[in-house]
Design a protein around this motif. Structure first.
Motif, PDB file in Angstrom:
ATOM      1  N   GLY A 220       0.779  -1.227   0.000  1.00 38.96           N
ATOM      2  CA  GLY A 220       0.000   0.000   0.000  1.00 38.96           C
ATOM      3  C   GLY A 220       0.814   1.282   0.000  1.00 38.96           C
ATOM      4  N   PHE A 221       2.132   1.156   0.167  1.00 39.79           N
ATOM      5  CA  PHE A 221       2.985   2.345   0.193  1.00 39.79           C
ATOM      6  C   PHE A 221       4.141   2.251  -0.806  1.00 39.79           C
ATOM      7  N   GLY A 222       4.048   1.290  -1.732  1.00 38.42           N
ATOM      8  CA  GLY A 222       5.100   1.084  -2.715  1.00 38.42           C
ATOM      9  C   GLY A 222       5.525  -0.373  -2.729  1.00 38.42           C
ATOM     10  N   ASN A 223       6.351  -0.722  -3.700  1.00 39.98           N
ATOM     11  CA  ASN A 223       6.783  -2.110  -3.834  1.00 39.98           C
ATOM     12  C   ASN A 223       8.193  -2.162  -4.405  1.00 39.98           C
ATOM     13  N   PRO A 224       8.898  -3.277  -4.209  1.00 39.72           N
ATOM     14  CA  PRO A 224      10.270  -3.388  -4.696  1.00 39.72           C
ATOM     15  C   PRO A 224      10.377  -4.013  -6.082  1.00 39.72           C
ATOM     16  N   TYR A 225       9.241  -4.216  -6.745  1.00 42.08           N
ATOM     17  CA  TYR A 225       9.243  -4.971  -8.002  1.00 42.08           C
ATOM     18  C   TYR A 225       9.252  -4.087  -9.244  1.00 42.08           C
ATOM     19  N   GLY A 226       9.110  -2.790  -9.045  1.00 46.37           N
ATOM     20  CA  GLY A 226       9.010  -1.901 -10.197  1.00 46.37           C
ATOM     21  C   GLY A 226       7.608  -1.815 -10.754  1.00 46.37           C
TER      22      GLY A 226
ATOM     23  N   SER B 257       1.139   4.596  -7.021  1.00 47.27           N
ATOM     24  CA  SER B 257       0.863   5.991  -6.683  1.00 47.27           C
ATOM     25  C   SER B 257      -0.199   6.002  -5.592  1.00 47.27           C
ATOM     26  N   THR B 258      -0.262   7.089  -4.857  1.00 44.12           N
ATOM     27  CA  THR B 258      -1.310   7.195  -3.842  1.00 44.12           C
ATOM     28  C   THR B 258      -2.686   7.183  -4.503  1.00 44.12           C
ATOM     29  N   ASP B 259      -2.774   7.684  -5.739  1.00 47.56           N
ATOM     30  CA  ASP B 259      -4.056   7.651  -6.451  1.00 47.56           C
ATOM     31  C   ASP B 259      -4.526   6.218  -6.667  1.00 47.56           C
TER      32      ASP B 259
ATOM     33  N   GLU C  82       5.583  10.852   5.246  1.00 50.86           N
ATOM     34  CA  GLU C  82       4.824  11.747   4.378  1.00 50.86           C
ATOM     35  C   GLU C  82       3.764  10.993   3.590  1.00 50.86           C
ATOM     36  N   GLY C  83       4.144   9.818   3.065  1.00 51.86           N
ATOM     37  CA  GLY C  83       3.198   9.019   2.296  1.00 51.86           C
ATOM     38  C   GLY C  83       2.088   8.462   3.170  1.00 51.86           C
TER      39      GLY C  83
ATOM     40  N   LEU D 228      -2.009   9.447   2.711  1.00 53.33           N
ATOM     41  CA  LEU D 228      -3.072   8.471   2.471  1.00 53.33           C
ATOM     42  C   LEU D 228      -4.155   8.544   3.544  1.00 53.33           C
ATOM     43  N   PHE D 229      -3.757   8.521   4.812  1.00 48.79           N
ATOM     44  CA  PHE D 229      -4.772   8.528   5.868  1.00 48.79           C
ATOM     45  C   PHE D 229      -5.539   9.850   5.907  1.00 48.79           C
TER      46      PHE D 229
END
Length: 281
Positions: free
Chosen positions: A139-145, A149-151, A180-181, A185-186
């Protein structure tokens, strides 16, 4: 007041030593004495994929009655059909990854296929008086490429809102979330969907827990997943350094903020001592 969601399932599922059912029962019963809002105690998933959880049904039989609600993780409709058959289970949790790579790795489903599962599981929950908890994994990014996005998170939260999902927990599966991210989101989600309870399931290195908890709390989150001693993490995420937020740290956060701690701290300490035995063989 914070809701403490204790996650021994997350702690146990990737543990290298197979923990016997009687040890799990003893540990879970100790946790049920503490006063947690909810106990994420087990999962009805493939025994081949997660052998540590293959005895969840057996363990269920040994658990004492408690005011603490029980949550079981499911990865598909088959698991949900089994889980809804137990009166003692209040919540079914489904890990929904917004990164396609991880959804395939975690549940062997594409995102589109996973959404079909969510719809079917929600119908099962409504018919059987259960509540579905959606974990927005990665939910806050991933390491896979994979695109993030927050959208994207807001988009999927909107889709779940249309299904009347009662609880959505944002999961920092590999510990990449930054304050910050989290705040962004919250601060968007909590006011946008007042009928949904939003939670935080953070995985973190031990040094960064406080900033993550504070960013979520200060932007309206009151439901937090954690595990005693910070043990756990996802066995499919391939990062041994990243574990759950330690429940002890969540207690410290409450003390620092002068917030009430809705736990029996004497029994909490006893459960911690038992955790040291269960996870140190």
């Amino acid at each position: 007041m914070l809701k403490f969601i204790e996650c021994p399932r997350d702690a146990m599922q990737g543990w290298p030593r197979q923990i016997p059912a009687n040890e799990k029962i003893g540990y879970l019963n100790a946790l049920l004495d503490v006063g947690f809002d909810t106990l994420d105690f087990g999962s009805f998933v493939s025994a081949k994929a997660v052998p540590q959880m293959a005895d969840t049904a057996e363990v269920m039989k040994g658990l004492k009655p408690s005011s603490t609600k029980l949550l079981a993780i499911v990865a598909n409709v088959r698991g949900a059909e089994e889980a809804v058959g137990y009166d003692a289970i209040s919540y079914l949790g489904f890990p929904f990854s917004i990164a396609e790579t991880f959804q395939l790795r975690n549940t062997n489903k594409t995102i589109a296929e996973a959404m079909e599962q969510v719809q079917a599981i929600q119908e099962l929950c409504l018919k059987n008086n259960k509540q579905l908890v959606i974990y927005i994994s990665m939910g806050f990014g991933n390491p896979y490429g994979d695109p993030y996005s927050t959208d994207t998170v807001l988009h999927w939260a909107g889709n779940f809102a249309e299904l009347n999902i009662p609880v959505i927990s944002l999961a920092d599966t590999v510990g990449v979330a930054e304050p910050e991210g989290i705040a962004k989101l919250f601060s968007h989600l909590v006011p946008a969907y007042p009928d949904i309870e939003f939670g935080a399931h953070f995985h973190s290195t031990p040094q960064l827990w406080k900033e993550k908890i504070a960013a979520a709390y200060d932007n309206g989150c009151r439901r937090f997943d954690s595990a005693i001693r910070g043990i756990g993490g996802c066995p499919f995420a391939q990062d041994d350094l990243v574990g759950n937020i330690a429940t002890e740290n969540l207690v410290h956060f409450c003390n620092d903020r002068k917030l009430p701690v809705p736990l029996n701290l004497e029994r909490f300490a006893a459960a911690g001592a038992l955790a040291d035995k269960v996870f140190n063989h």
